[in-house]
Design a protein around this motif. Sequence first.
Motif, PDB file in Angstrom:
ATOM      1  N   GLY A 121     -21.415  15.463  34.002  1.00  0.00           N
ATOM      2  CA  GLY A 121     -21.409  14.534  32.880  1.00  0.00           C
ATOM      3  C   GLY A 121     -21.860  15.146  31.568  1.00  0.00           C
ATOM      4  N   CYS A 122     -22.784  16.104  31.626  1.00  0.00           N
ATOM      5  CA  CYS A 122     -23.277  16.714  30.393  1.00  0.00           C
ATOM      6  C   CYS A 122     -22.363  17.838  29.907  1.00  0.00           C
ATOM      7  CB  CYS A 122     -24.705  17.231  30.576  1.00  0.00           C
ATOM      8  SG  CYS A 122     -24.846  18.600  31.744  1.00  0.00           S
ATOM      9  N   GLY A 123     -21.399  18.249  30.738  1.00  0.00           N
ATOM     10  CA  GLY A 123     -20.451  19.270  30.332  1.00  0.00           C
ATOM     11  C   GLY A 123     -20.947  20.701  30.469  1.00  0.00           C
ATOM     12  N   GLU A 124     -22.118  20.895  31.049  1.00  0.00           N
ATOM     13  CA  GLU A 124     -22.701  22.225  31.151  1.00  0.00           C
ATOM     14  C   GLU A 124     -22.307  22.991  32.411  1.00  0.00           C
ATOM     15  OE1 GLU A 124     -24.514  23.894  28.816  1.00  0.00           O
ATOM     16  OE2 GLU A 124     -24.002  22.197  27.538  1.00  0.00           O
ATOM     17  N   SER A 125     -21.821  22.307  33.415  1.00  0.00           N
ATOM     18  CA  SER A 125     -21.458  23.005  34.649  1.00  0.00           C
ATOM     19  C   SER A 125     -20.169  22.432  35.228  1.00  0.00           C
ATOM     20  CB  SER A 125     -22.597  22.933  35.673  1.00  0.00           C
ATOM     21  OG  SER A 125     -22.876  21.605  36.036  1.00  0.00           O
TER      22      SER A 125
END
Length: 107
Positions: free
Chosen positions: A100-104
Amino acid sequence: MTITLSESAARHVANHLASRGKGLGVRVGVTTTGCSGFSYQLEYVDEVAPGDVLIEQHGVKLVVDRDSLSLIDGTQVDYVREGLNEGFRFTNPRERDRCGCGESFRM
């Protein structure tokens, strides 16, 4: 096996290497981290290590270790600006999901 670098990303990397005053290029890799399992990693590189793959596009050298290359083969690296945000965008055909945060991402 290859990774493509957009002209925009190549210009951004070249400008930062020039500001840095040294460097062979940029290392593109994958680390195990985050809530989805993997995360992209970019860092300046001053030399190629044994087993690294060297890719040159638009006058910029990308260095990729063989383990990461198998995960990011076919990926396009772009540099984008959207409103007040800017950064590298990875379009990887092997990705199955992103957190959801786009980091992984998940394979």
